[in-house]
Scaffold this motif. Structure first.
Motif, short mmCIF file in Angstrom:
data_model
loop_
_atom_site.label_atom_id
_atom_site.label_comp_id
_atom_site.label_asym_id
_atom_site.label_seq_id
_atom_site.Cartn_x
_atom_site.Cartn_y
_atom_site.Cartn_z
N THR A 16 0.83 -1.20 0.00
CA THR A 16 0.00 0.00 0.00
C THR A 16 0.86 1.25 0.00
O THR A 16 0.59 2.21 -0.73
N PHE A 17 1.91 1.25 0.82
CA PHE A 17 2.84 2.38 0.82
C PHE A 17 3.42 2.59 -0.57
O PHE A 17 3.45 3.73 -1.08
N GLY A 18 3.87 1.51 -1.19
CA GLY A 18 4.46 1.62 -2.53
C GLY A 18 3.45 2.11 -3.56
O GLY A 18 3.80 2.91 -4.45
N ALA A 19 2.20 1.64 -3.45
CA ALA A 19 1.17 2.05 -4.41
C ALA A 19 0.88 3.54 -4.30
O ALA A 19 0.84 4.25 -5.31
N ALA B 219 0.61 3.30 6.43
CA ALA B 219 1.10 3.03 5.08
C ALA B 219 0.61 4.07 4.09
O ALA B 219 1.37 4.56 3.24
N VAL B 220 -0.68 4.45 4.19
CA VAL B 220 -1.25 5.43 3.25
C VAL B 220 -0.62 6.80 3.45
O VAL B 220 -0.16 7.43 2.50
N PHE B 221 -0.58 7.27 4.70
CA PHE B 221 0.02 8.58 4.97
C PHE B 221 1.51 8.59 4.66
O PHE B 221 2.05 9.59 4.16
N GLY B 222 2.17 7.46 4.95
CA GLY B 222 3.59 7.36 4.62
C GLY B 222 3.83 7.48 3.12
O GLY B 222 4.77 8.16 2.67
N GLY B 223 2.97 6.82 2.34
CA GLY B 223 3.09 6.91 0.89
C GLY B 223 2.84 8.32 0.38
O GLY B 223 3.53 8.81 -0.52
N GLY C 52 5.82 10.43 -1.17
CA GLY C 52 5.68 10.86 -2.56
C GLY C 52 5.85 12.35 -2.71
O GLY C 52 6.51 12.83 -3.64
N LEU C 53 5.24 13.12 -1.77
CA LEU C 53 5.38 14.58 -1.82
C LEU C 53 6.83 15.00 -1.62
O LEU C 53 7.31 15.95 -2.26
N ALA C 54 7.55 14.30 -0.73
CA ALA C 54 8.97 14.61 -0.51
C ALA C 54 9.79 14.35 -1.77
O ALA C 54 10.67 15.14 -2.13
N ALA C 55 9.49 13.26 -2.47
CA ALA C 55 10.20 12.94 -3.71
C ALA C 55 9.93 13.98 -4.79
O ALA C 55 10.84 14.42 -5.50
N VAL C 56 8.65 14.40 -4.88
CA VAL C 56 8.30 15.42 -5.87
C VAL C 56 8.97 16.75 -5.54
O VAL C 56 9.47 17.46 -6.43
N ALA C 57 9.02 17.10 -4.24
CA ALA C 57 9.69 18.33 -3.83
C ALA C 57 11.18 18.29 -4.16
O ALA C 57 11.77 19.29 -4.59
N LEU C 58 11.80 17.13 -3.97
CA LEU C 58 13.22 16.98 -4.30
C LEU C 58 13.46 17.19 -5.79
O LEU C 58 14.42 17.87 -6.19
N ILE C 59 12.58 16.63 -6.60
CA ILE C 59 12.70 16.81 -8.06
C ILE C 59 12.58 18.29 -8.42
O ILE C 59 13.32 18.81 -9.25
N PHE C 60 11.65 18.98 -7.75
CA PHE C 60 11.47 20.42 -7.99
C PHE C 60 12.75 21.19 -7.67
O PHE C 60 13.18 22.05 -8.44
N VAL C 61 13.35 20.88 -6.52
CA VAL C 61 14.57 21.58 -6.11
C VAL C 61 15.70 21.31 -7.10
O VAL C 61 16.45 22.23 -7.48
N LEU C 62 15.83 20.08 -7.54
CA LEU C 62 16.89 19.73 -8.50
C LEU C 62 16.72 20.48 -9.82
O LEU C 62 17.68 20.98 -10.40
N VAL D 161 4.10 10.26 -7.02
CA VAL D 161 5.25 10.62 -7.86
C VAL D 161 4.86 10.63 -9.33
O VAL D 161 5.20 11.57 -10.06
N ARG D 162 4.13 9.59 -9.76
CA ARG D 162 3.77 9.50 -11.18
C ARG D 162 2.87 10.65 -11.61
O ARG D 162 3.09 11.28 -12.65
N GLU D 163 1.85 10.93 -10.81
CA GLU D 163 0.92 11.99 -11.18
C GLU D 163 1.52 13.38 -10.97
O GLU D 163 1.15 14.32 -11.67
N GLY D 164 2.41 13.48 -9.98
CA GLY D 164 3.00 14.79 -9.70
C GLY D 164 4.16 15.15 -10.59
O GLY D 164 4.50 16.33 -10.74
N LEU D 165 4.77 14.15 -11.23
CA LEU D 165 5.98 14.41 -12.00
C LEU D 165 5.72 15.33 -13.19
O LEU D 165 6.49 16.25 -13.46
N GLU D 166 4.61 15.08 -13.91
CA GLU D 166 4.29 15.92 -15.07
C GLU D 166 4.13 17.37 -14.63
O GLU D 166 4.65 18.29 -15.28
#
Length: 470
Positions: free
Chosen positions: A181-184, A336-340, A344-354, A190-195
């Motif tokens: 569930t966390f992975g999903a 698991a849901v909140f962790g995901g 995911g938001l942290a990963a998207v934020a990292l991509i934004f900073v990069l 990440v997938r929806e936020g990346l675009e």
């Protein structure tokens, strides 16, 4: 003695008569006329019938059973001489199996999260192929083949999901389900936020690099407004879908938003490439930023940011809602849901900073060129996904019918594309309904870039000539 025998025989006859009268009631009570298993036109009606209190766990194999029953009813009507359209028409069961069952039951979203988005694409294409065969009035054997293929695909996914959730009795462990569930949820964010973040991050870096930080307020404001609008739209769509029994409005909204984003992205891309020369940008800042034209360009950037975020926001909220409903039934489900979500938001934020940091370090001319190309690529991606949402998921291809529906099925020699996650991310699907508009836009984009590149040397020479004359 003979009379006694008649009495016994009469008694036996009465018992047998009662048995055969009651047999159909007891055994076939759950079946409709014609010997077909009971079917429901929508998941909403089925759930109201079998789980009015909302306490029963409905497995994915049960959902598949009901979709299969509905398709069998469609086959019965198709081979029984029924009319095509109308409540009793043969086309309605085939159509409802997707919009009123596969989507609204949560089957589609769960497959996307726990299996893959490309698998959803494959199944959706099979739904489309099946409906096309029915619409073309192909032979019963041909339609049967498409129905069997679809049910087989659904059954395969249902078995995997029921095993994962422990519905089949083969439990992989609640800890494993929590991690799944966390992975999903993480992958969805990440997938929806990346675009969205690719577009927003590139525009922010663009404005900072050109020393126009005030313009970033428009982009940030557009993103924040889109988040708020996404929450409102998700509530509206959820309420509408709950009452109507299908989720087609969500696909229509996403499709229209994507196509609107295409137009704005093309505009922004052409504007950016026109400023790819440092001298052009300096002149632009001097002449335009302070006037209304400059403000218009900033508003365009803000609107682009709004559309990019809004297009994904409502969908992410509705996706996550599916996981919250099942969090109660698993150990550490909500964690698991909140962790995901936060992961995911942290990963998207990292991509934004990069994007912002490395974008600013790229030399001016290559950065402008790269940014404008990114916008062009995303416009082509949005065009493909927008057409898919409208004509495939939104049902426009079925509603229009004819040659439009013919374009909305898998191109045989491109069928391998339906299982490719990368191509799906860029809105590339093996259907002419999506590929033809994308190819047209690609040709227009290339021609536009070539014209823009040819204009630059001429403009530079003209500026040099004026300087020499002075």
């Amino acid at each position: 003695m003979r009379r006694k025998g008649y009495t016994v025989l009469s008694g036996i006859m009465v018992v047998l008569a009662l048995f055969f009268v009651s047999f159909p009631i007891n055994v076939f009570a759950s079946e409709s006329s014609g010997g077909q298993a009971e079917y429901y036109m929508s998941y909403k009606k089925y759930k109201a019938a079998v789980d009015p209190e909302g306490t029963k766990t409905i497995t994915y194999n049960e959902i598949t059973d009901q979709i299969s029953n509905l398709l069998e009813e469609g086959m019965r009507r198709y081979t029984g001489g029924a009319e095509k359209d109308g409540e009793d028409g043969y086309y309605k069961p085939f159509s409802n199996a997707y919009g009123f069952w596969y989507e609204t039951s949560g089957f589609e979203k769960t497959v996307m999260g726990y299996i893959s988005g490309s698998r959803v694409t494959e199944v959706e294409l099979q739904f489309s192929t099946m409906r096309k065969s029915v619409s073309n009035e192909e032979s019963a054997e041909s339609v049967r083949s498409e129905v069997d293929t679809l049910v087989s695909m659904l059954r395969e996914d249902a078995d995997r999901l029921d095993e994962l959730f422990g519905y089949s009795g083969s439990v992989s462990g609640s800890g494993g389900l929590a991690w799944a569930t966390f992975g999903a949820v993480f992958s969805i964010i990440v997938r929806e936020g990346l675009e969205a973040i690719l577009i927003v991050g590139a525009m922010i870096a663009y404005l900072i690099k050109t020393k126009n930080r005030r313009g970033t307020l428009y982009v940030y404001a557009g993103a924040v407004l889109a988040l708020a609008a996404s929450v409102v739209m998700a509530i509206i769509l959820y309420s509408f879908a709950s009452n109507a029994g299908n989720s087609i409005p969500q696909e229509i909204v996403e499709g229209v938003t994507a196509l609107l984003a295409v137009a704005v992205l093309i505009y922004v891309s052409n504007w950016m490439i026109s400023k790819a020369e440092a001298d052009n940008w300096t002149k632009y800042l001097t002449d335009k930023v302070s006037d209304s034209a400059g403000k218009g360009k900033m508003l365009a950037l803000g609107f682009t940011s709004f559309l990019a975020v809004f297009r994904e926001g409502a969908e992410v909220i509705l996706f996550c809602q599916q996981y919250f409903t099942r969090a109660d039934s698993m150990e550490n489900g909500f964690l698991a849901v909140f962790g995901g979500i936060f992961g995911g938001l942290a990963a998207v934020a990292l991509i934004f900073v990069l994007i912002r940091v490395f974008g600013i370090k790229i030399p001016l001319k290559p950065f402008f060129m790269a940014t404008s190309i990114l916008m062009a690529i995303m416009s082509i991606a949005f065009l493909g996904s927008g057409m898919w949402e409208l004509f495939m998921d939104g049902g426009l291809a079925d509603s229009i019918g004819g040659w439009v529906q013919q374009l909305a099925v898998t191109i045989p020699w491109l069928s391998w594309m339906s299982g490719n996650e990368t191509l799906a991310f860029f809105g590339i699907y093996p259907t002419w309904i999506t590929l033809i508009p994308q190819l047209i836009l690609l040709v227009i984009t290339v021609i536009t870039f070539i014209i823009a590149m040819k204009k630059k040397p001429a403009a530079t020479k003209a500026e040099e000539k004026k300087a020499e004359e002075k």
